[in-house]
Design a protein around this motif. Structure first.
Motif, PDB file in Angstrom:
ATOM      1  N   ASP A 118       0.848  -1.189   0.000  1.00 45.78           N
ATOM      2  CA  ASP A 118       0.000   0.000   0.000  1.00 45.78           C
ATOM      3  C   ASP A 118       0.881   1.237   0.000  1.00 45.78           C
ATOM      4  O   ASP A 118       1.749   1.394   0.868  1.00 45.78           O
ATOM      5  CB  ASP A 118      -0.892  -0.017   1.247  1.00 45.78           C
ATOM      6  N   GLY A 119       0.643   2.130  -0.968  1.00 44.43           N
ATOM      7  CA  GLY A 119       1.450   3.333  -1.062  1.00 44.43           C
ATOM      8  C   GLY A 119       1.400   4.195   0.183  1.00 44.43           C
ATOM      9  O   GLY A 119       2.370   4.859   0.536  1.00 44.43           O
ATOM     10  N   ARG A 120       0.261   4.184   0.878  1.00 40.70           N
ATOM     11  CA  ARG A 120       0.139   4.994   2.087  1.00 40.70           C
ATOM     12  C   ARG A 120       1.023   4.472   3.201  1.00 40.70           C
ATOM     13  O   ARG A 120       1.611   5.247   3.961  1.00 40.70           O
ATOM     14  CB  ARG A 120      -1.325   5.036   2.529  1.00 40.70           C
ATOM     15  N   ASP A 121       1.137   3.145   3.329  1.00 42.34           N
ATOM     16  CA  ASP A 121       2.039   2.568   4.331  1.00 42.34           C
ATOM     17  C   ASP A 121       3.490   2.911   4.002  1.00 42.34           C
ATOM     18  O   ASP A 121       4.292   3.232   4.887  1.00 42.34           O
ATOM     19  CB  ASP A 121       1.867   1.051   4.385  1.00 42.34           C
ATOM     20  N   PHE A 122       3.808   2.842   2.719  1.00 39.36           N
ATOM     21  CA  PHE A 122       5.147   3.207   2.265  1.00 39.36           C
ATOM     22  C   PHE A 122       5.439   4.669   2.607  1.00 39.36           C
ATOM     23  O   PHE A 122       6.526   5.002   3.094  1.00 39.36           O
ATOM     24  CB  PHE A 122       5.243   2.981   0.759  1.00 39.36           C
ATOM     25  N   LEU A 123       4.449   5.527   2.392  1.00 37.45           N
ATOM     26  CA  LEU A 123       4.620   6.942   2.684  1.00 37.45           C
ATOM     27  C   LEU A 123       4.822   7.172   4.171  1.00 37.45           C
ATOM     28  O   LEU A 123       5.703   7.937   4.584  1.00 37.45           O
ATOM     29  CB  LEU A 123       3.388   7.712   2.193  1.00 37.45           C
ATOM     30  N   ALA A 124       4.014   6.519   4.995  1.00 32.66           N
ATOM     31  CA  ALA A 124       4.120   6.686   6.441  1.00 32.66           C
ATOM     32  C   ALA A 124       5.496   6.246   6.945  1.00 32.66           C
ATOM     33  O   ALA A 124       6.088   6.889   7.810  1.00 32.66           O
ATOM     34  CB  ALA A 124       3.015   5.892   7.142  1.00 32.66           C
ATOM     35  N   ARG A 125       6.014   5.133   6.385  1.00 33.93           N
ATOM     36  CA  ARG A 125       7.334   4.645   6.797  1.00 33.93           C
ATOM     37  C   ARG A 125       8.438   5.593   6.348  1.00 33.93           C
ATOM     38  O   ARG A 125       9.451   5.766   7.032  1.00 33.93           O
ATOM     39  CB  ARG A 125       7.604   3.258   6.201  1.00 33.93           C
ATOM     40  N   ILE A 139       2.192  13.648  -3.891  1.00 33.44           N
ATOM     41  CA  ILE A 139       0.776  13.704  -4.242  1.00 33.44           C
ATOM     42  C   ILE A 139       0.297  12.274  -4.420  1.00 33.44           C
ATOM     43  O   ILE A 139       0.869  11.517  -5.206  1.00 33.44           O
ATOM     44  CB  ILE A 139       0.531  14.504  -5.536  1.00 33.44           C
ATOM     45  N   VAL A 140      -0.725  11.890  -3.675  1.00 32.39           N
ATOM     46  CA  VAL A 140      -1.261  10.535  -3.746  1.00 32.39           C
ATOM     47  C   VAL A 140      -2.292  10.443  -4.868  1.00 32.39           C
ATOM     48  O   VAL A 140      -3.164  11.309  -5.001  1.00 32.39           O
ATOM     49  CB  VAL A 140      -1.892  10.137  -2.390  1.00 32.39           C
ATOM     50  N   VAL A 173      -8.370  12.000   4.062  1.00 36.40           N
ATOM     51  CA  VAL A 173      -7.836  12.429   5.349  1.00 36.40           C
ATOM     52  C   VAL A 173      -6.704  11.503   5.790  1.00 36.40           C
ATOM     53  O   VAL A 173      -5.656  11.952   6.275  1.00 36.40           O
ATOM     54  CB  VAL A 173      -8.948  12.461   6.420  1.00 36.40           C
ATOM     55  N   GLY A 174      -6.898  10.190   5.598  1.00 37.36           N
ATOM     56  CA  GLY A 174      -5.875   9.227   5.981  1.00 37.36           C
ATOM     57  C   GLY A 174      -4.568   9.454   5.241  1.00 37.36           C
ATOM     58  O   GLY A 174      -3.487   9.415   5.830  1.00 37.36           O
ATOM     59  N   ALA A 175      -4.650   9.687   3.929  1.00 41.35           N
ATOM     60  CA  ALA A 175      -3.447   9.912   3.135  1.00 41.35           C
ATOM     61  C   ALA A 175      -2.723  11.174   3.576  1.00 41.35           C
ATOM     62  O   ALA A 175      -1.490  11.198   3.703  1.00 41.35           O
ATOM     63  CB  ALA A 175      -3.813   9.998   1.654  1.00 41.35           C
ATOM     64  N   LEU A 176      -3.476  12.234   3.835  1.00 43.61           N
ATOM     65  CA  LEU A 176      -2.872  13.493   4.272  1.00 43.61           C
ATOM     66  C   LEU A 176      -2.224  13.341   5.642  1.00 43.61           C
ATOM     67  O   LEU A 176      -1.132  13.858   5.889  1.00 43.61           O
ATOM     68  CB  LEU A 176      -3.915  14.610   4.282  1.00 43.61           C
ATOM     69  N   ASP A 177      -2.894  12.620   6.540  1.00 41.21           N
ATOM     70  CA  ASP A 177      -2.346  12.411   7.886  1.00 41.21           C
ATOM     71  C   ASP A 177      -1.091  11.553   7.854  1.00 41.21           C
ATOM     72  O   ASP A 177      -0.230  11.667   8.739  1.00 41.21           O
ATOM     73  CB  ASP A 177      -3.390  11.758   8.800  1.00 41.21           C
ATOM     74  N   ASP A 229      -0.761  16.347  -0.986  1.00 40.07           N
ATOM     75  CA  ASP A 229      -2.019  16.554  -1.701  1.00 40.07           C
ATOM     76  C   ASP A 229      -2.535  15.200  -2.153  1.00 40.07           C
ATOM     77  O   ASP A 229      -1.871  14.167  -1.997  1.00 40.07           O
ATOM     78  CB  ASP A 229      -1.831  17.498  -2.895  1.00 40.07           C
ATOM     79  N   TYR A 230      -3.723  15.210  -2.748  1.00 41.15           N
ATOM     80  CA  TYR A 230      -4.453  13.979  -3.053  1.00 41.15           C
ATOM     81  C   TYR A 230      -5.290  14.243  -4.290  1.00 41.15           C
ATOM     82  O   TYR A 230      -5.954  15.266  -4.395  1.00 41.15           O
ATOM     83  CB  TYR A 230      -5.347  13.681  -1.849  1.00 41.15           C
TER      84      TYR A 230
END
Length: 222
Positions: free
Chosen positions: A58-65, A75-76, A87-91, A96-97
């Motif tokens: 998941d790209g969001r998990d990659f981003l958070a790490r 930008i997601v 909201v989850g992606a921004l947090d 941006d999204y």
């Protein structure tokens, strides 16, 4: 600017690559997170376009790490349109999204807005001494004279403008202007720098050669 596009849909990726290339941007493509990590380990990017659902995670998990050590704006890109997804992606660290399917003009506008925010600018125009440089319009205006710039000139001047006072090596400038598969040498940088020097002549700024290190944009000495 140099972008990294992380997208496993090859048809969409090709369309985005072609559109951004028309604007003079250098874009590297990674079809999965593993390839994206390899790209980030070997190059510096001005912006990352990151898909959410990828073959290896998941790209969001990659981003958070990655946010602990990754300062590049992101930008997601995703087909999910729920408010909670945005909201989850921004947090998790996205700047941006944008929801698929998207219009390319909107994507380009969001890219410009994110880069402006990171540069602390509110408008497209950038003051360079007595001249006003508009990367979107591709123009350099000084007094009543407006010069239309070519794509590579626009992107190179934008790099210098956003890194004023910093020494940029030919290798760094190559990274910003050309993708991995571009068949060019560092001599191309010398050619483009020469063109820009003529463009900004008389504006009160100059591109200085720092022997053995590279180039630096600074206020012209009077």
């Amino acid at each position: 600017m140099r972008y990294l596009l992380v997208e496993d849909n090859l048809e969409l990726a090709e369309a985005v690559l072609n559109r951004l290339a028309l604007d003079g941007h250098a874009v590297d493509h990674a079809a999965n997170l593993s390839d994206a990590e390899d790209c980030l380990a070997t190059a510096n990017y001005d912006l990352i376009l990151l898909d959410v659902m990828l073959p290896d995670g998941d790209g969001r998990d990659f981003l958070a790490r990655s946010r602990a050590h990754l300062e590049t704006p992101v930008i997601v890109l995703t087909a999910r349109s729920q408010v909670s997804d945005r909201v989850g992606a921004l947090d998790q660290g996205a700047d941006d999204y944008i929801t698929k399917p998207f219009d390319f003009s909107e994507l380009e506008a969001r890219c410009r807005a994110v880069l402006r925010r990171r540069g602390g600018e509110a408008r497209n125009e950038i003051a360079l001494g007595s001249a006003l440089f508009d990367p979107l319009a591709g123009t350099l205006r000084q007094g009543d004279q407006t010069i239309e710039l070519r794509n590579r000139e626009i992107r190179l001047l934008e790099v210098f403008a956003r890194h004023r006072g910093q020494i940029l090596s030919k290798s760094q400038l190559m990274d910003r202007l050309f993708s991995y598969d571009a068949d060019v040498t560092e001599n191309a940088i010398e050619v483009y720098v020469g063109r820009l020097r003529r463009r900004i002549d008389g504006a009160g700024v100059r591109i200085e050669t720092v022997r053995g290190l590279g180039y630096r944009m600074e206020t012209a000495k009077t």
